[in-house]
Design a protein around this motif. Structure first.
Motif, PDB file in Angstrom:
ATOM      1  N   LYS A  28       0.870   5.515  -0.009  1.00 49.91           N
ATOM      2  CA  LYS A  28       0.121   6.761   0.106  1.00 49.91           C
ATOM      3  C   LYS A  28       0.976   7.849  -0.524  1.00 49.91           C
ATOM      4  CE  LYS A  28      -2.396   9.560   3.450  1.00 49.91           C
ATOM      5  NZ  LYS A  28      -3.607   9.639   2.688  1.00 49.91           N
ATOM      6  N   GLU A  65      -5.182   2.572  -8.348  1.00 50.50           N
ATOM      7  CA  GLU A  65      -5.019   3.912  -7.794  1.00 50.50           C
ATOM      8  C   GLU A  65      -6.369   4.414  -7.313  1.00 50.50           C
ATOM      9  OE1 GLU A  65      -3.187   8.208  -9.116  1.00 50.50           O
ATOM     10  OE2 GLU A  65      -4.150   6.979 -10.643  1.00 50.50           O
ATOM     11  N   THR A  66      -6.384   5.002  -6.125  1.00 48.52           N
ATOM     12  CA  THR A  66      -7.584   5.614  -5.565  1.00 48.52           C
ATOM     13  C   THR A  66      -7.287   7.090  -5.327  1.00 48.52           C
ATOM     14  OG1 THR A  66      -8.145   3.544  -4.451  1.00 48.52           O
ATOM     15  CG2 THR A  66      -9.263   5.531  -3.685  1.00 48.52           C
ATOM     16  N   PHE A  91       0.870  -1.174   0.000  1.00 51.44           N
ATOM     17  CA  PHE A  91       0.000   0.000   0.000  1.00 51.44           C
ATOM     18  C   PHE A  91       0.905   1.221   0.000  1.00 51.44           C
ATOM     19  CE2 PHE A  91      -1.909   3.400   2.550  1.00 51.44           C
ATOM     20  CZ  PHE A  91      -3.063   3.630   1.831  1.00 51.44           C
ATOM     21  N   SER A 127       3.443   0.849   2.978  1.00 54.40           N
ATOM     22  CA  SER A 127       3.076  -0.125   3.988  1.00 54.40           C
ATOM     23  C   SER A 127       3.234  -1.528   3.412  1.00 54.40           C
ATOM     24  CB  SER A 127       1.632   0.094   4.433  1.00 54.40           C
ATOM     25  OG  SER A 127       1.248  -0.886   5.373  1.00 54.40           O
ATOM     26  N   ASP A 141      -3.765  13.337  -1.925  1.00 52.69           N
ATOM     27  CA  ASP A 141      -4.868  12.417  -1.594  1.00 52.69           C
ATOM     28  C   ASP A 141      -4.974  11.253  -2.576  1.00 52.69           C
ATOM     29  OD1 ASP A 141      -5.697  13.775   0.703  1.00 52.69           O
ATOM     30  OD2 ASP A 141      -6.850  15.207  -0.481  1.00 52.69           O
ATOM     31  N   ARG A 142      -3.831  10.674  -2.920  1.00 50.94           N
ATOM     32  CA  ARG A 142      -3.796   9.507  -3.801  1.00 50.94           C
ATOM     33  C   ARG A 142      -3.249   8.312  -3.039  1.00 50.94           C
ATOM     34  NH1 ARG A 142      -3.647  10.837  -9.589  1.00 50.94           N
ATOM     35  NH2 ARG A 142      -4.037  13.054  -9.746  1.00 50.94           N
ATOM     36  N   GLN A 143      -3.794   7.145  -3.354  1.00 51.62           N
ATOM     37  CA  GLN A 143      -3.345   5.902  -2.734  1.00 51.62           C
ATOM     38  C   GLN A 143      -3.185   4.850  -3.813  1.00 51.62           C
ATOM     39  OE1 GLN A 143      -6.400   4.923   0.080  1.00 51.62           O
ATOM     40  NE2 GLN A 143      -5.948   6.644   1.395  1.00 51.62           N
ATOM     41  N   THR A 193      -2.276   0.521  -4.482  1.00 51.39           N
ATOM     42  CA  THR A 193      -1.930  -0.821  -4.042  1.00 51.39           C
ATOM     43  C   THR A 193      -1.397  -1.529  -5.279  1.00 51.39           C
ATOM     44  OG1 THR A 193      -4.146  -1.692  -4.435  1.00 51.39           O
ATOM     45  CG2 THR A 193      -3.644  -0.971  -2.196  1.00 51.39           C
ATOM     46  N   ARG A 199       1.228  12.107  -2.101  1.00 49.71           N
ATOM     47  CA  ARG A 199       0.720  13.479  -1.958  1.00 49.71           C
ATOM     48  C   ARG A 199      -0.502  13.644  -2.842  1.00 49.71           C
ATOM     49  NH1 ARG A 199       6.115  17.199  -2.493  1.00 49.71           N
ATOM     50  NH2 ARG A 199       7.271  16.199  -0.820  1.00 49.71           N
TER      51      ARG A 199
END
Length: 98
Positions: free
Chosen positions: A26, A53-54, A24, A93, A30-32, A34, A28
């Motif tokens: 994270k 991508e979220t 995972f 993570s 507000d992007r995440q 996996t 800058r």
């Protein structure tokens, strides 16, 4: 568990042990992400495959700024392979190990 017995003595050791596993990330803005970690370097540049991508998009209602009216939308997309530039990485993570 003693960290030295698992081969983890510094933060990059944890990343090294996560190669070929789903992590995972994270970023800058507000992007995440996996995805499966294939490579990394000392700048935290990452190469991931099978990536999702979220993106969190926050819309503020201009008419009701004092009321604090916000709408949060989520956008998702999938990519086969992605190079992530390290200066945008906030957190990596590793998969949970039991």
């Amino acid at each position: 568990m003693d960290p030295s017995s698992s081969g983890i003595q510094e933060p990059f050791d944890l990343i090294r042990l996560s190669l070929s596993e789903r992590v995972f990330v994270k970023l800058r803005g507000d992007r995440q992400l996996t995805g499966i970690l294939h490579a990394y370097d000392g700048h935290m540049n990452l190469i991931l495959s099978d990536v999702e991508e979220t993106i969190m998009i926050v819309d503020v209602d201009d008419e009701n700024v004092t009321a604090g009216s916000k709408t949060v939308n989520v956008a998702k997309r999938k990519m086969d392979m992605l190079f992530v530039r390290g200066d945008g990485v906030i957190l990596v993570s590793p998969p949970s190990r039991t």
